[in-house]
Design a protein around this motif. Structure first.
Motif, PDB file in Angstrom:
ATOM      1  N   GLY A  25       0.795  -1.219   0.000  1.00  0.00           N
ATOM      2  CA  GLY A  25       0.000   0.000   0.000  1.00  0.00           C
ATOM      3  C   GLY A  25       0.829   1.271   0.000  1.00  0.00           C
ATOM      4  N   PRO A  28      -0.480   7.165   2.970  1.00  0.00           N
ATOM      5  CA  PRO A  28       0.431   7.971   3.799  1.00  0.00           C
ATOM      6  C   PRO A  28       1.349   7.114   4.667  1.00  0.00           C
ATOM      7  CG  PRO A  28      -1.857   8.724   4.028  1.00  0.00           C
ATOM      8  CD  PRO A  28      -1.884   7.522   3.151  1.00  0.00           C
ATOM      9  N   VAL A  29       0.837   6.014   5.217  1.00  0.00           N
ATOM     10  CA  VAL A  29       1.664   5.226   6.142  1.00  0.00           C
ATOM     11  C   VAL A  29       2.638   4.324   5.378  1.00  0.00           C
ATOM     12  CG1 VAL A  29       1.623   3.596   8.061  1.00  0.00           C
ATOM     13  CG2 VAL A  29      -0.108   5.401   7.929  1.00  0.00           C
ATOM     14  N   GLU A  48       1.284  -1.226  -4.798  1.00  0.00           N
ATOM     15  CA  GLU A  48       0.051  -0.425  -4.689  1.00  0.00           C
ATOM     16  C   GLU A  48      -0.939  -0.925  -5.737  1.00  0.00           C
ATOM     17  OE1 GLU A  48      -1.556   2.074  -2.873  1.00  0.00           O
ATOM     18  OE2 GLU A  48      -3.070   1.623  -4.379  1.00  0.00           O
ATOM     19  N   LYS A  49      -2.122  -1.296  -5.290  1.00  0.00           N
ATOM     20  CA  LYS A  49      -3.081  -1.861  -6.252  1.00  0.00           C
ATOM     21  C   LYS A  49      -3.714  -0.799  -7.147  1.00  0.00           C
ATOM     22  CE  LYS A  49      -7.206  -2.021  -3.321  1.00  0.00           C
ATOM     23  NZ  LYS A  49      -8.284  -2.858  -2.811  1.00  0.00           N
ATOM     24  N   ALA A  56      -6.566   5.396  -1.966  1.00  0.00           N
ATOM     25  CA  ALA A  56      -7.722   5.474  -1.061  1.00  0.00           C
ATOM     26  C   ALA A  56      -8.003   6.934  -0.695  1.00  0.00           C
ATOM     27  CB  ALA A  56      -7.453   4.644   0.197  1.00  0.00           C
ATOM     28  N   LEU A  65      -9.687  17.020   5.967  1.00  0.00           N
ATOM     29  CA  LEU A  65      -9.230  16.311   7.161  1.00  0.00           C
ATOM     30  C   LEU A  65      -9.547  17.162   8.392  1.00  0.00           C
ATOM     31  CD1 LEU A  65      -7.214  15.198   4.770  1.00  0.00           C
ATOM     32  CD2 LEU A  65      -6.068  14.176   6.720  1.00  0.00           C
ATOM     33  N   PHE A  66      -9.599  16.519   9.554  1.00  0.00           N
ATOM     34  CA  PHE A  66      -9.881  17.298  10.768  1.00  0.00           C
ATOM     35  C   PHE A  66      -8.600  17.631  11.523  1.00  0.00           C
ATOM     36  CE2 PHE A  66     -11.224  12.855  11.173  1.00  0.00           C
ATOM     37  CZ  PHE A  66     -10.222  12.375  11.987  1.00  0.00           C
ATOM     38  N   THR A  67      -7.466  17.073  11.112  1.00  0.00           N
ATOM     39  CA  THR A  67      -6.207  17.483  11.740  1.00  0.00           C
ATOM     40  C   THR A  67      -5.416  18.353  10.762  1.00  0.00           C
ATOM     41  OG1 THR A  67      -5.257  15.369  11.088  1.00  0.00           O
ATOM     42  CG2 THR A  67      -5.911  15.584  13.354  1.00  0.00           C
ATOM     43  N   VAL A 124      -1.397  -7.039  -3.833  1.00  0.00           N
ATOM     44  CA  VAL A 124      -0.928  -8.191  -3.060  1.00  0.00           C
ATOM     45  C   VAL A 124      -2.163  -9.015  -2.711  1.00  0.00           C
ATOM     46  CG1 VAL A 124       0.232  -8.949  -0.963  1.00  0.00           C
ATOM     47  CG2 VAL A 124       1.056  -6.915  -2.174  1.00  0.00           C
ATOM     48  N   SER A 168      -2.022  -1.548   4.095  1.00  0.00           N
ATOM     49  CA  SER A 168      -3.026  -1.530   3.018  1.00  0.00           C
ATOM     50  C   SER A 168      -4.343  -0.896   3.435  1.00  0.00           C
ATOM     51  CB  SER A 168      -3.228  -2.934   2.459  1.00  0.00           C
ATOM     52  OG  SER A 168      -3.726  -3.808   3.442  1.00  0.00           O
ATOM     53  N   LEU A 198     -18.795   8.449   1.917  1.00  0.00           N
ATOM     54  CA  LEU A 198     -18.200   9.702   1.461  1.00  0.00           C
ATOM     55  C   LEU A 198     -18.365  10.008  -0.033  1.00  0.00           C
ATOM     56  CD1 LEU A 198     -15.137   9.564   3.789  1.00  0.00           C
ATOM     57  CD2 LEU A 198     -16.807  11.412   3.714  1.00  0.00           C
ATOM     58  N   MET A 377      -3.872   2.503   9.240  1.00  0.00           N
ATOM     59  CA  MET A 377      -5.322   2.344   9.464  1.00  0.00           C
ATOM     60  C   MET A 377      -5.687   0.877   9.723  1.00  0.00           C
ATOM     61  SD  MET A 377      -7.933   4.450   9.274  1.00  0.00           S
ATOM     62  CE  MET A 377      -9.691   4.214   9.434  1.00  0.00           C
ATOM     63  N   LEU A 387      -5.155   7.807  13.802  1.00  0.00           N
ATOM     64  CA  LEU A 387      -4.614   9.101  13.360  1.00  0.00           C
ATOM     65  C   LEU A 387      -3.258   8.873  12.702  1.00  0.00           C
ATOM     66  CD1 LEU A 387      -5.373  11.335  16.475  1.00  0.00           C
ATOM     67  CD2 LEU A 387      -6.582  11.335  14.289  1.00  0.00           C
ATOM     68  N   LEU A 388      -2.976   9.663  11.668  1.00  0.00           N
ATOM     69  CA  LEU A 388      -1.722   9.469  10.931  1.00  0.00           C
ATOM     70  C   LEU A 388      -0.495   9.593  11.827  1.00  0.00           C
ATOM     71  CD1 LEU A 388      -2.469  11.185   7.523  1.00  0.00           C
ATOM     72  CD2 LEU A 388      -1.971   8.774   7.948  1.00  0.00           C
ATOM     73  N   CYS A 430     -14.363   7.190  11.163  1.00  0.00           N
ATOM     74  CA  CYS A 430     -14.012   7.817   9.888  1.00  0.00           C
ATOM     75  C   CYS A 430     -14.468   6.994   8.727  1.00  0.00           C
ATOM     76  CB  CYS A 430     -12.517   8.034   9.868  1.00  0.00           C
ATOM     77  SG  CYS A 430     -11.989   8.946  11.292  1.00  0.00           S
TER      78      CYS A 430
HETATM   79  C1  LIG Z   1     -12.651  10.805   5.382  1.00  0.00           C
HETATM   80  C2  LIG Z   1     -11.481  10.526   6.238  1.00  0.00           C
HETATM   81  C3  LIG Z   1     -10.899  11.553   6.923  1.00  0.00           C
HETATM   82  C4  LIG Z   1      -9.792  11.316   7.731  1.00  0.00           C
HETATM   83  N1  LIG Z   1      -9.234  12.364   8.369  1.00  0.00           N
HETATM   84  C5  LIG Z   1      -8.116  12.164   9.119  1.00  0.00           C
HETATM   85  C6  LIG Z   1      -7.486  13.260   9.767  1.00  0.00           C
HETATM   86  O1  LIG Z   1      -7.941  14.407   9.706  1.00  0.00           O
HETATM   87  N2  LIG Z   1      -6.367  13.033  10.480  1.00  0.00           N
HETATM   88  C7  LIG Z   1      -5.815  11.784  10.595  1.00  0.00           C
HETATM   89  O2  LIG Z   1      -4.765  11.653  11.238  1.00  0.00           O
HETATM   90  N3  LIG Z   1      -6.408  10.710  10.022  1.00  0.00           N
HETATM   91  C8  LIG Z   1      -7.547  10.875   9.287  1.00  0.00           C
HETATM   92  N4  LIG Z   1      -8.164   9.796   8.702  1.00  0.00           N
HETATM   93  C9  LIG Z   1      -7.730   8.420   9.052  1.00  0.00           C
HETATM   94  C10 LIG Z   1      -6.466   7.899   8.343  1.00  0.00           C
HETATM   95  O3  LIG Z   1      -5.369   8.679   8.681  1.00  0.00           O
HETATM   96  C11 LIG Z   1      -6.603   7.794   6.837  1.00  0.00           C
HETATM   97  O4  LIG Z   1      -7.582   6.826   6.534  1.00  0.00           O
HETATM   98  C12 LIG Z   1      -5.296   7.415   6.119  1.00  0.00           C
HETATM   99  O5  LIG Z   1      -5.528   7.437   4.743  1.00  0.00           O
HETATM  100  C13 LIG Z   1      -4.770   6.052   6.540  1.00  0.00           C
HETATM  101  O6  LIG Z   1      -3.549   5.842   5.883  1.00  0.00           O
HETATM  102  P1  LIG Z   1      -3.000   4.384   5.520  1.00  0.00           P
HETATM  103  O7  LIG Z   1      -1.742   4.610   4.746  1.00  0.00           O
HETATM  104  O8  LIG Z   1      -2.957   3.549   6.734  1.00  0.00           O
HETATM  105  O9  LIG Z   1      -4.121   3.722   4.584  1.00  0.00           O
HETATM  106  P2  LIG Z   1      -4.729   4.200   3.186  1.00  0.00           P
HETATM  107  O10 LIG Z   1      -4.649   5.660   3.013  1.00  0.00           O
HETATM  108  O11 LIG Z   1      -6.081   3.574   3.110  1.00  0.00           O
HETATM  109  O12 LIG Z   1      -3.765   3.563   2.100  1.00  0.00           O
HETATM  110  C14 LIG Z   1      -3.744   2.183   1.823  1.00  0.00           C
HETATM  111  C15 LIG Z   1      -3.249   1.967   0.411  1.00  0.00           C
HETATM  112  O13 LIG Z   1      -3.085   0.557   0.194  1.00  0.00           O
HETATM  113  C16 LIG Z   1      -3.607   0.210  -1.089  1.00  0.00           C
HETATM  114  N5  LIG Z   1      -3.999  -1.208  -1.013  1.00  0.00           N
HETATM  115  C17 LIG Z   1      -5.047  -1.740  -0.340  1.00  0.00           C
HETATM  116  N6  LIG Z   1      -5.050  -3.087  -0.458  1.00  0.00           N
HETATM  117  C18 LIG Z   1      -3.962  -3.409  -1.211  1.00  0.00           C
HETATM  118  C19 LIG Z   1      -3.415  -4.655  -1.662  1.00  0.00           C
HETATM  119  N7  LIG Z   1      -3.983  -5.823  -1.338  1.00  0.00           N
HETATM  120  N8  LIG Z   1      -2.318  -4.622  -2.452  1.00  0.00           N
HETATM  121  C20 LIG Z   1      -1.720  -3.433  -2.773  1.00  0.00           C
HETATM  122  N9  LIG Z   1      -2.210  -2.224  -2.365  1.00  0.00           N
HETATM  123  C21 LIG Z   1      -3.296  -2.211  -1.581  1.00  0.00           C
HETATM  124  C22 LIG Z   1      -4.764   1.173  -1.280  1.00  0.00           C
HETATM  125  O14 LIG Z   1      -5.094   1.309  -2.648  1.00  0.00           O
HETATM  126  C23 LIG Z   1      -4.218   2.452  -0.655  1.00  0.00           C
HETATM  127  O15 LIG Z   1      -3.534   3.258  -1.587  1.00  0.00           O
HETATM  128  C24 LIG Z   1      -9.267  10.000   7.870  1.00  0.00           C
HETATM  129  C25 LIG Z   1      -9.870   8.961   7.163  1.00  0.00           C
HETATM  130  C26 LIG Z   1     -10.959   9.209   6.363  1.00  0.00           C
HETATM  131  C27 LIG Z   1     -11.590   8.068   5.610  1.00  0.00           C
END
Ligand SMILES: Cc1cc2nc3c(=O)[nH]c(=O)nc-3n(C[C@H](O)[C@H](O)[C@H](O)COP(=O)(O)OP(=O)(O)OC[C@H]3O[C@@H](n4cnc5c(N)ncnc54)[C@H](O)[C@@H]3O)c2cc1C
Length: 430
Positions: A25, A28-29, A48-49, A56, A65-67, A124, A168, A198, A377, A387-388, A430
């Motif tokens: 994935g 951000p993380v 990345e799929k 996402a 975002l709220f932060t 994956v 992911s 959303l 997440m 939270l990020l 969220c």
């Molecule tokens: C509407 C909304 C608002 C938010 N606001 C905040 C905020 O203000 N502050 C905060 O700290 N957090 C916030 N969050 C929570 C969180 O920080 C976010 O969801 C953030 O995007 C999580 O990051 P991540 O990298 O863990 O996952 P994601 O951003 O979901 O990234 C995962 C990635 O993995 C890819 N992927 C998934 N499955 C596979 C696979 N099998 N193989 C390859 N790739 C794959 C996806 O396509 C995606 O690009 C918010 C979430 C949402 C939904």
């Protein structure tokens, strides 16, 4: 240890060291994980799929975002980006998802230390150990991971990795509308009018909602965003109306003002005012069991025999982690929230306020499967409060562990804001 164990371990161990770390994935993380690995000179590949990084986040890119920015940029990423002349966006401003991608994730992914190691359109599908299903133990921790990759043309390949960081997310796996956790009976008859979380109510999807009655299901902050957008549309487009349907007896999770995350608290207050003024109708204590088509309308049936009709339904009932892809690994997950077992008590909304979430690292995130971590997440399983900043601290510690830097891996470098958004009723964020 027997001689039979030792020989393969020594050989395999030297091979392990030549393999990259696999990151699942490019959100951000996942990208922050890459920045930490790059900083330590450890080889990695990000799978990345989607057809672009941040897939996402792009899907909810119209949502603010709220932060603010000060909590959204990872420290290792900032250090890498500083080489390129990138400057921190204004600390106190909360960006939209689209701005998070354009102003931070894209520059980070384009950095020469990261860009060559991203494989887009590569899903994956499963993770295992080379030649070892879940039942085989001898020498397991020294055998490379095997990732089964699938491509849009239907082809598949296996690649080897020394460690796996699963970042992911959960966006692709929304929880079903039924309060039992199952899709409600009758879903297939009305599925064209059940919309995912959303939607872009005031932009891309406006025509769909204009002049219609939409019911938003769910008690989290995604629901709040959609309710506010629909109430705005109702002012602009005659015949538009909105109902908020929740399964609990009150909407405290969203409307509480007791939230140190100012943006999130403000979201709750706006929804409260919309309900009080009657611009959003509230239906509470409604546990959805089934759906049916009533002359073009969606009828939602509750477990206690009531029903509610709408033209469209937006399902904001939370998300859950995809664990099927991890079936061949030995995981230790909590029975309730499906988060790593040592992390779960810190985030389970049944147990306490989310404000008590402690920063945490590799210890809380490790599994019996050595070298495999779920972060970001997805690490929160079904708990809604991720939270990020927490994710960035997770991957700093996990990468330090992968590098063998146990001192840095064990250190905690983060203080989180308290939030009062959890109560004892469960529900979504969220
Ligand atoms: C509407 C909304 C608002 C938010 N606001 C905040 C905020 O203000 N502050 C905060 O700290 N957090 C916030 N969050 C929570 C969180 O920080 C976010 O969801 C953030 O995007 C999580 O990051 P991540 O990298 O863990 O996952 P994601 O951003 O979901 O990234 C995962 C990635 O993995 C890819 N992927 C998934 N499955 C596979 C696979 N099998 N193989 C390859 N790739 C794959 C996806 O396509 C995606 O690009 C918010 C979430 C949402 C939904």
């Amino acid at each position: 240890m027997t001689l039979l164990d030792l020989t393969p371990r020594v050989q395999a161990s030297s091979r392990l060291d030549t393999l990259p770390v696999a990151i699942i994935g490019a959100g951000p993380v996942g990208l922050a994980t890459a920045a930490h690995l790059a900083q330590r000179g450890i080889a990695f590949t990000i799978f990345e799929k989607g057809s672009a990084i941040g897939d996402a986040v792009r899907a909810w890119g119209h949502t603010r975002l709220f932060t603010p920015w000060e909590h959204l940029v990872d420290d290792a990423a900032r250090t890498l980006l500083a080489d390129t002349g990138w400057e921190d966006p204004p600390a106190a401003v909360a960006p939209t998802g689209a701005a998070l991608v354009a102003d931070y994730l894209e520059p980070l992914a384009a950095h020469p230390a990261i860009a060559p190691h991203i494989r887009l359109r590569t899903e994956v599908a499963a993770v295992s150990r080379e030649g070892m299903d879940r039942t085989r133990t001898t020498g397991r921790s020294q055998v490379p991971f095997a990732l089964r990759l699938t491509h849009p043309d239907g082809s598949a390949e296996d690649i080897a990795a020394r460690a796996v960081v699963d970042a992911s997310g959960t966006w692709s796996h929304p929880s079903p509308l039924g309060s039992s956790g199952l899709p409600p009976l009758g879903l297939e008859d009305v599925s064209d009018r059940i919309l995912p979380p959303l939607p872009d109510v005031l932009g891309r999807d406006r025509a769909r909602f204009a002049g219609r009655h939409t019911t938003v299901v769910g008690a989290g902050h995604s629901a709040a965003n959609t309710l506010i957008a629909l109430a705005t549309l109702a002012k602009l487009e005659p015949g538009t109306s909105v109902t908020w349907l929740i399964r609990t007896s009150n909407a405290k999770r969203v409307t509480t003002a007791d939230d140190e995350l100012e943006g999130r608290g403000a979201l709750g207050s706006r929804v409260e005012r919309l309900v009080d003024s009657g611009r959003v109708a509230l239906v509470d204590s409604f546990e959805i069991s089934a759906l049916s088509d009533e002359e073009g309308q969606v009828r939602l049936h509750s477990t206690d025999g009531r029903h509610h009709d709408a033209d469209l339904v937006v399902a904001n009932t939370g998300f859950r982690p995809d664990l099927d892809m991890l079936r061949e690994l030995r995981l230790e997950l909590d029975d309730i929230v499906e988060a790593p077992r040592r992390l779960a008590p810190m985030i389970d909304p049944n147990l306490h306020s989310c404000g008590t979430v402690e920063p945490h690292g590799y210890r809380e995130l490790s599994h019996p499967e050595a070298g495999f971590f779920i972060v970001g997440m997805k690490s929160y399983g079904r708990a809604p409060t991720f939270l990020l900043r927490t994710g960035y601290e997770q991957v700093r510690s996990v990468v330090a562990w992968i590098a063998g830097d146990t001192e840095a891996a064990g250190r905690v470098e983060l203080a989180l804001p308290a939030t009062g958004v959890c109560d004892v009723d469960g529900g979504g964020c969220c």
